[in-house]
Structures are given as structure tokens and as C-alpha cells.
Motif scaffolding. Structure first.
Motif, short mmCIF file in Angstrom:
data_model
loop_
_atom_site.label_atom_id
_atom_site.label_comp_id
_atom_site.label_asym_id
_atom_site.label_seq_id
_atom_site.Cartn_x
_atom_site.Cartn_y
_atom_site.Cartn_z
N LYS A 89 -12.19 25.83 -30.18
CA LYS A 89 -11.63 26.76 -31.16
C LYS A 89 -10.18 26.38 -31.47
CE LYS A 89 -10.99 30.75 -33.35
NZ LYS A 89 -11.44 30.80 -34.75
N GLN A 90 -9.35 26.27 -30.43
CA GLN A 90 -7.94 25.93 -30.63
C GLN A 90 -7.70 24.44 -30.42
OE1 GLN A 90 -5.87 28.44 -31.27
NE2 GLN A 90 -6.48 30.27 -30.13
N ILE A 91 -8.38 23.90 -29.41
CA ILE A 91 -8.26 22.47 -29.13
C ILE A 91 -9.66 21.90 -29.18
CG2 ILE A 91 -7.53 20.72 -27.47
CD1 ILE A 91 -5.76 22.77 -26.14
N SER A 92 -9.90 20.93 -30.05
CA SER A 92 -11.22 20.33 -30.01
C SER A 92 -11.09 18.83 -29.92
CB SER A 92 -12.07 20.76 -31.19
OG SER A 92 -11.38 20.52 -32.37
N LYS A 93 -12.23 18.19 -29.67
CA LYS A 93 -12.15 16.80 -29.27
C LYS A 93 -13.24 15.97 -29.94
CE LYS A 93 -11.18 14.05 -25.36
NZ LYS A 93 -11.29 13.70 -24.00
N ILE A 94 -12.85 14.77 -30.33
CA ILE A 94 -13.83 13.79 -30.82
C ILE A 94 -13.91 12.70 -29.76
CG2 ILE A 94 -14.48 12.27 -32.70
CD1 ILE A 94 -12.26 13.55 -34.34
N PHE A 95 -15.12 12.33 -29.40
CA PHE A 95 -15.27 11.37 -28.31
C PHE A 95 -15.45 9.96 -28.84
CE2 PHE A 95 -16.44 15.41 -26.45
CZ PHE A 95 -15.68 15.39 -25.30
N ALA A 115 -21.03 25.19 -32.46
CA ALA A 115 -19.57 25.17 -32.28
C ALA A 115 -18.92 26.36 -32.97
CB ALA A 115 -19.00 23.86 -32.81
N LEU A 116 -19.48 26.70 -34.13
CA LEU A 116 -18.92 27.82 -34.90
C LEU A 116 -19.24 29.16 -34.25
CD1 LEU A 116 -17.43 28.30 -37.57
CD2 LEU A 116 -19.65 28.48 -38.69
N ARG A 117 -20.50 29.33 -33.91
CA ARG A 117 -20.95 30.65 -33.45
C ARG A 117 -20.53 30.96 -32.01
NH1 ARG A 117 -26.89 32.10 -35.18
NH2 ARG A 117 -26.04 34.16 -35.59
N LEU A 118 -20.21 29.91 -31.25
CA LEU A 118 -19.71 30.17 -29.90
C LEU A 118 -18.40 30.95 -29.96
CD1 LEU A 118 -20.35 26.82 -28.02
CD2 LEU A 118 -21.07 29.07 -27.27
N HIS A 119 -17.66 30.75 -31.06
CA HIS A 119 -16.35 31.38 -31.14
C HIS A 119 -16.30 32.51 -32.16
CE1 HIS A 119 -14.73 28.37 -28.48
NE2 HIS A 119 -15.38 27.47 -29.18
N ASP A 120 -17.34 32.63 -32.97
CA ASP A 120 -17.38 33.70 -33.95
C ASP A 120 -18.75 34.35 -33.88
OD1 ASP A 120 -17.25 35.38 -36.03
OD2 ASP A 120 -16.75 33.88 -37.55
N LYS A 121 -18.86 35.32 -33.00
CA LYS A 121 -20.16 35.94 -32.76
C LYS A 121 -20.64 36.73 -33.98
CE LYS A 121 -20.23 35.23 -28.07
NZ LYS A 121 -19.45 33.98 -28.08
N ALA A 122 -19.69 37.13 -34.82
CA ALA A 122 -20.05 38.03 -35.92
C ALA A 122 -20.68 37.30 -37.10
CB ALA A 122 -18.80 38.78 -36.38
N MET A 164 -19.45 14.44 -35.65
CA MET A 164 -18.60 14.89 -34.55
C MET A 164 -17.28 15.45 -35.09
SD MET A 164 -19.98 14.54 -31.55
CE MET A 164 -18.55 14.66 -30.48
N ILE A 165 -16.75 14.79 -36.10
CA ILE A 165 -15.48 15.25 -36.67
C ILE A 165 -15.66 16.60 -37.35
CG2 ILE A 165 -13.72 14.74 -38.42
CD1 ILE A 165 -14.19 11.75 -37.77
N ALA A 166 -16.78 16.73 -38.08
CA ALA A 166 -17.06 18.01 -38.73
C ALA A 166 -17.17 19.11 -37.69
CB ALA A 166 -18.37 17.91 -39.52
N MET A 167 -17.83 18.80 -36.58
CA MET A 167 -18.03 19.77 -35.51
C MET A 167 -16.70 20.15 -34.89
SD MET A 167 -21.13 19.32 -32.92
CE MET A 167 -20.43 18.35 -31.63
N ALA A 168 -15.82 19.14 -34.72
CA ALA A 168 -14.54 19.40 -34.08
C ALA A 168 -13.61 20.22 -34.97
CB ALA A 168 -13.87 18.08 -33.70
N LEU A 169 -13.75 20.04 -36.29
CA LEU A 169 -12.80 20.70 -37.20
C LEU A 169 -13.31 22.02 -37.75
CD1 LEU A 169 -11.36 17.69 -39.22
CD2 LEU A 169 -10.27 18.97 -37.38
N ILE A 170 -14.54 22.38 -37.45
CA ILE A 170 -15.15 23.54 -38.13
C ILE A 170 -14.41 24.83 -37.81
CG2 ILE A 170 -16.91 24.14 -36.41
CD1 ILE A 170 -18.83 24.43 -38.92
N ASN A 171 -13.78 24.91 -36.65
CA ASN A 171 -13.03 26.12 -36.31
C ASN A 171 -11.55 26.00 -36.66
OD1 ASN A 171 -15.11 27.79 -35.22
ND2 ASN A 171 -15.19 26.41 -33.46
N GLY B 249 -16.83 24.59 -26.15
CA GLY B 249 -16.55 25.92 -25.60
C GLY B 249 -17.80 26.60 -25.06
N ALA B 250 -18.89 25.84 -24.89
CA ALA B 250 -20.10 26.43 -24.35
C ALA B 250 -19.91 26.76 -22.87
CB ALA B 250 -21.27 25.47 -24.50
#
Lengths: 341, 343
Positions: A89-95, A115-122, A164-171, B249-250
Motif C-alpha cells: 500500500k505505502q511501500i511496494s516492490k518489483i522483483f 493487491a488492491l482489495r487487500l488494502h481496500d476492503k470496500a 508486476m509494475i502495474a500490481m506494485a503501483l495500483i495502490n 500485504g497478504a
């Protein structure tokens, strides 16, 4: 105060042969929106540093001490739950390796939306998938709606790294850690991914920590550079300073081994020798054994560690005047490297 | 997916065809040339006269050339016995009686009954045993394997490893007999053997007869599967995509079960299908130890008495079970693992 501030970070791995301190007293800081490059050869601890900060190392096999404050919170001491809220959410990573970093049994869309829903349950499922589609489009994946339904094995390495980049930046994270994101890709794809990161860096306001061993990439992308050697920071400076006024013999070696400088020569320059074993590191300067300018003090006294990152800092016993004369010799390289390619 | 399914089915059919050829060669020509047990002599009985043996040869069709015998065997396997078969094997019976006497797999020398019916009468025991056993070994080995992978080298893990070793090295007949002695003989907790058919109104008698054999059968499988689940989970937990999940964050539960477990499960699914297929062909040692009249004991009895049609029938049946299980597993895997569907 800096967005991410690391002070005296030490990471020790417990191996069968004994304790290995892979990161030994690393300090640096990242300001909001800044791109910081961490440079060094394989095994110097640059990846481990960032894994330690995100607490992604196994607690059974390693221990991290020191301080890593992010937005006023010490990442090393906050509870696990809080850490999970920060990760992704605040720090994400590309491997490094996009071929193995995506789960082979789930569709791309599911993994991005996770990645999105883990941090935005709503957020609703539909909205989440729409957002994932936008992100795929933003990272330059054609027909993103269909690609959401693809499995990782159906995409090329470059495409997977875009995912991976899309996933890392989505939040929209405050810090993006890119751990050698182009190493596993072929040269043309590398250039595309770098271009993408540069472009996204302007669109998303994330600070970026870019781990690499490629000084050419550093010159193109970074604002600040941290040079690491055998678990320690040996030099840190703004990017122009590193290329125009490099102060540490190891940095000289790195600059000297850039391919551009050797046009016409038969062999590429390389720093002689290999890094010391971290099972039993030397008492003095760790670079001494490979340094052309080593003195007797280097053997017994470790150079002062770099704690202050406000300006150009170097951990070396050499006389500053001597270093400056040496640095002049490298300016021509810097000019060559920084030419647009 | 449809093409994949069709390919698997065709593959299965050709494997079964190959097995029929092997069965025919082994129980036909090889038996007649290379041993002193001519099927016709066995069928006719110990004190049969040469002319009686010759008549039996005619009835069984053993006087025909081998290629014709094989052709008849395949035709009967696929279409069932035809009018000529029925006239030879049961000339004076009604249609219903004749069905009892000869089936797709021929007639048992020993019991003078259709091998189909013989196998069918044993299916309940064998399937029940296999399913109860499988339920036991899966429900023990998966949690144990996952837990010990989550805490490698912990006390729990070390104890598990020791039990895996013991479980894999204890012979079924030894463990079965010891269990019988302590749990059915000195303490009368379980019935000492035998089988009760399953009834919805009262499932306990069925289950109580199957618990000891089920555990005995499951012992080695539990050990093997626990080891495989542990290894698979350890591998999966070390994979990059698990680190990616954590970096997203899982939480730990989600990481372990959604990301690692599903990948670790893939080889287990394959193996489970094969093992179940194998067990549907009979669990000889367990059935013998607990006096269960299943397909395993049928095949042992038949082999002892040179009951050629029954033995070859059981072999064919087992082969079909394994092939069918294989196809089911392949289709199931294609659902679980998307990488399989493409090729």
C-alpha cells in the motif's frame, strides 16, 4: 524529515557455517518523489537491505537491527499487522525475475486485484477489475481487458514485468522499490521497462529505490546514488557528483568497468579480486584487498561509516586532496555515460 | 479443453487395448506353451479323460488359433458374450441364468460364474476400503505436512519425520495384526474382521468394520503423502510468487493457503488419482489381514487355483481402474493448473 530513513541497518543470516552479516551498518535516506539508486556488485547486500526494510526475510533465519523509519514509523518495530498494511500500500516492490514472481495458477487480473482489495476492503469486484484494467493500460499492455484473464505463462517476460509494475503501483505507493527489475530481461525489453518506470515516476508521485548494478541506468534514472560494497555503504552522493567527482576507489572501479570507456580496447576493465567472505570480514576497510591505493591504516582501522546523507559522503582513509585528483580523471567517463543513448 | 479431453480418452483406450494384448499373451499362449497348466485341463478337473479335455477345449474356444481367440476376447470384452458363446457355455439355461454364468470377462473356472458378477460382488468391499483409507490418509497427511513445512526443524516437524519413517517402514500385515490384537481381541473396540454393507439408516456397522483396515491401509500412504506435502509446501513457500504475495500485504494464512498450498497440491493430485486407481484393483495385504472379501482376495484365490479367466479379468479390471483414474486426474489437473491446458 525524509520519507524513508534507514540508520545503521544490520542484517544477519544464521547459516550452518555461522552468522553472516550481509548488511552491516547501512544508512541512507529517500525523500518524497526522489529516485535513489543502490549500486554494487552481486552479494553486496543491496537486495537484502530492502528486503530487511520490508521485513520480507524469514525471521527464523535472519535478524535485523537498526532503524528504518517510514513516515515517522519504525518499520523494524511495528507489529506485523501494521507492517502488512504498509506493504503493497505505502511501500511496494518489483522483483528481479518476472518469470517466477507471479503465481502460475492464478489469472493476472486476480493477482492485480488482490493487491488492491487487500488494502481496500470496500471496493467492489467490478470496480477493482476496472481499476486493474486501467493499470494494465497505464503500463502499456495492449487490450488490457482480455489480458486480465490471461495466466502468467501466456505472457512474455517483459509483459510479466509490466504486470508486476502495474500490481506494485495500483495502490499509488509512496515508495516503490525496484530490485533489479530489468536484469532478467533482454536488452530491448530492458530499455522499454526503464522508459516505462521513468514515465510512471512522473505520473505517480512515488519515490523510487532502484537497486541495480548498472551505472548506465543510474545515470539515466536516479537523483541520488548509494554505492554499497560487502554489506557497507562506501559512498553516497547526488548522481552528478558520483559521475563527476567520484571519491571512493570502489566507485572508480565501477566507473572504470563501464563498457563505454573501453571502446577500442580489447578487454573490459574489471576490479581485480573478489569481495571478502562475510563469514569472517576483514577488520579494517573491506575493500582493502582489491584497492590499488591501500595504506597500512586500511588494514587495521575501518573507515568512518557514512551516517549523514545530506551531501556527498565517502567511507575511505585516502587523503581528500588525492581523491579529488583521481576523480578528475573520471569526468570524461561521466560525460560519455550521461550522453543520451 | 474438449480436444484435450478427447486426446486423453483416446490415449486411455489405446492403453487398455495394449493391456488386453498383454493379458491375452500371458494367460493364453504363454500359459499353454511354457507351463504344464493347460487351462482346459484345469477346467475339466483332476481326473478328466483326454476326450473330456478336448471337449472342454472346444467349449472354451481354446482349439481355435490364437489370433481368433484374441479377437473373440476383445469382441466379448466390448460387446459382451454373443449367441455362440452362450450356446457353448450355457446351452440349457434361460437368458437370466446365462447372464450369471458368463459375462464380458468370461467365466470363472473355479466358481463357474460370470467373472463380471464375481468382480461386481466384491466391489463394495474394495471401494469402501479404498475410500475410507483415502479419507484417513488425506485428512491426516495434509495438515501434518503443511504444519511441519511451516515450522521446519521444529519439534513438531522432527516428530513428524520420525513418524513418517516408522509409517513407511512398518509392513501392513504386521501393523494390521498388532492393531487387531489390541483393538479387536484384547479390547473389543472394533470387530475382528469381515465386512458389513453400507446402509444410509445405519452407517456405523459399515464404518466400524472398515476403520481398522482403513487405518492399516492408510498408514504407509499417510507417511508418504505427509512427506510429499511437506516437501511440496517447503518448495512452494520458497518460491518468488510467495514473496510477491507477502510484498502485496497478504497475511500469513492467505499466503500459505491461497498462494503456496495450491501449487504444492498439484503433484499430490496426480499421485492420489493413481493410488486410488491402484486400490480399486484390490488391496491384497490389507484384505488378507482383515478377512475382507474384496477384489484383492479374489485375485489371490484365483491365482492359487489357476482360475485363468478370473485372474485375467481382475488384471484387466485393475488396469481399467488405473487408466480411468489417470484420465480423471489429468482432467482435474487441467482445471487446477492452467499451464497444462495449452499443450
Amino acid at each position: 524529515m525524509a520519507l524513508l530513513e534507514v540508520k545503521d541497518l544490520q542484517t544477519t543470516f544464521f547459516t550452518d557455517d555461522g552468522a553472516v552479516r550481509a548488511v552491516d551498518g547501512v544508512s541512507f535516506s529517500v525523500e518524497a518523489g526522489q529516485v535513489v539508486g543502490i549500486v554494487g556488485e552481486s552479494g553486496c547486500g543491496k537486495s537484502v537491505t530492502m528486503l530487511s526494510i520490508m521485513r520480507l526475510l524469514s525471521a527464523r533465519h535472519s535478524a535485523t537491527t537498526g532503524m528504518a523509519s517510514f513516515d515517522g514509523e519504525d518499520l523494524l518495530s511495528i507489529p506485523n499487522k501494521k507492517m502488512r498494511e504498509i506493504r503493497g500500500k505505502q511501500i511496494s516492490k518489483i522483483f528481479q525475475d518476472p518469470m517466477t514472481s507471479l503465481n502460475p495458477v492464478y489469472r493476472i487480473g486476480v493477482q492485480i486485484v488482490e493487491a488492491l482489495r487487500l488494502h481496500d476492503k470496500a471496493i467492489s469486484r467490478v470496480a477493482a477489475f476496472d481499476r486493474a484494467e486501467q493499470m494494465l493500460a497505464a503500463v502499456g499492455i495492449p487490450s488490457p481487458r482480455e489480458r486480465l484473464r490471461s495466466y502468467p505463462h501466456e505472457l512474455s517476460g517483459g509483459m510479466r514485468q509490466r504486470v508486476m509494475i502495474a500490481m506494485a503501483l495500483i495502490n499509488d505507493p509512496k515508495v516503490l522499490i525496484a530490485d533489479e527489475p530489468t536484469t532478467a530481461l533482454d536488452v530491448t525489453t530492458q530499455a522499454q521497462i526503464l522508459e516505462l518506470i521513468r514515465k510512471l515516476r512522473n505520473e505517480f508521485s512515488s519515490a523510487v529505490v532502484f537497486i541495480t548494478h548498472d551505472l548506465g541506468v543510474v545515470a539515466e534514472l536516479c537523483d541520488e546514488v548509494v554505492v554499497m560494497y560487502a554489506g557497507k555503504v562506501v559512498e553516497s552522493a547526488p548522481v552528478d557528483e558520483i559521475f563527476e567527482n567520484p571519491q571512493h576507489p570502489y566507485t572508480w572501479g565501477l566507473l572504470g568497468s563501464l563498457p563505454g570507456r573501453n571502446l577500442g580496447n580489447d578487454r573490459l576493465y574489471s576490479v581485480p579480486g573478489s569481495p571478502p567472505s562475510l563469514l569472517d570480514p576483514p577488520t579494517g576497510c573491506r575493500f582493502m584487498a582489491r584497492c590499488a591505493h591501500a595504506m597500512s591504516i586500511c588494514e587495521t582501522e575501518p573507515p568512518l561509516e557514512i551516517l549523514d546523507h545530506s551531501e556527498h559522503a565517502v567511507a575511505c582513509h585516502l587523503d581528500p586532496g588525492f581523491r579529488t585528483t583521481q576523480a578528475i580523471a573520471f569526468r570524461s567517463i561521466a560525460n560519455r555515460v550521461q550522453e543520451p543513448r | 479443453m474438449i480436444r484435450y479431453t478427447i486426446r486423453r480418452l483416446l490415449w486411455g483406450a489405446s492403453v487398455i487395448l495394449a493391456v488386453t494384448l498383454a493379458v491375452f499373451v500371458l494367460f493364453g499362449p504363454v500359459l499353454q506353451w511354457k507351463s504344464n497348466v493347460e487351462p482346459a485341463r484345469i477346467y475339466a478337473g483332476k481326473n478328466a479323460q483326454p476326450e473330456q479335455i478336448e471337449r472342454v477345449s472346444k467349449i472354451l474356444g481354446l482349439d481355435k488359433p490364437f489370433y481368433e481367440q484374441y479377437g473373440i476376447m476383445i469382441r466379448r470384452l466390448v460387446l459382451g458374450p454373443n449367441q455362440a458363446d452362450k450356446e457353448r457355455m450355457c446351452p440349457n439355461s434361460t437368458e437370466a441364468e446365462c447372464d450369471e454364468l458368463i459375462g464380458h470377462l468370461g467365466q470363472s473356472f473355479e466358481k463357474r460364474r460370470s467373472v463380471d458378477k464375481l468382480i461386481f460382488s466384491r466391489l463394495g468391499v474394495t471401494f469402501s476400503l479404498a475410500l475410507v483409507g483415502a479419507f484417513i490418509w488425506i485428512s491426516i497427511s495434509i495438515p501434518v505436512g503443511v504444519l511441519s513445512a511451516l515450522r521446519p526443524r521444529s519439534i513438531f516437524d522432527r516428530i513428524t519425520v520420525v513418524f513418517i519413517l516408522i509409517g513407511q517402514s512398518l509392513p501392513v500385515y504386521y501393523f494390521g495384526l498388532v492393531a487387531l490384537y489390541f483393538l479387536a481381541y484384547t479390547n473389543k473396540i472394533f470387530p475382528p474382521g469381515g465386512y458389513m454393507a453400507f446402509q444410509w439408516s445405519e452407517p456405523w456397522p459399515w464404518l466400524s468394520h472398515l476403520l481398522l483396515p482403513g487405518f492399516t491401509l492408510a498408514l504407509q500412504f499417510t507417511a508418504l503423502y505427509a512427506r510429499l506435502v511437506r516437501g511440496g509446501m517447503l518448495d512452494a513457500l520458497g518460491e518468488d510468487y510467495v514473496r510477491t504475495a507477502r510484498a502485496k500485504g497478504a497475511g500469513e494464512t492467505r499466503t500459505v493457503f491461497k498462494h503456496a498450498f495450491r501449487n504444492a497440491l498439484l503433484p499430490i493430485v496426480t499421485l492420489f488419482g493413481l493410488d486410488i486407481g491402484l486400490l480399486f484393483g484390490g488391496a491384497i495385504l490389507t484384505e488378507a489381514t482383515f478377512g475382507l472379501q474384496g477384489i484383492g482376495s479374489l485375485s489371490v484365490d484365483a491365482a492359487y487355483r489357476f482360475d485363468v479367466p478370473t485372474t485375467s479379468g481382475v488384471v484387466l479390471f485393475s488396469a481399467i481402474c488405473i487408466v480411468v483414474a489417470n484420465i480423471v486426474v489429468d482432467l482435474l489437473l487441467a482445471v487446477v493448473d492452467p499451464r497444462i491446458r495449452l499443450d
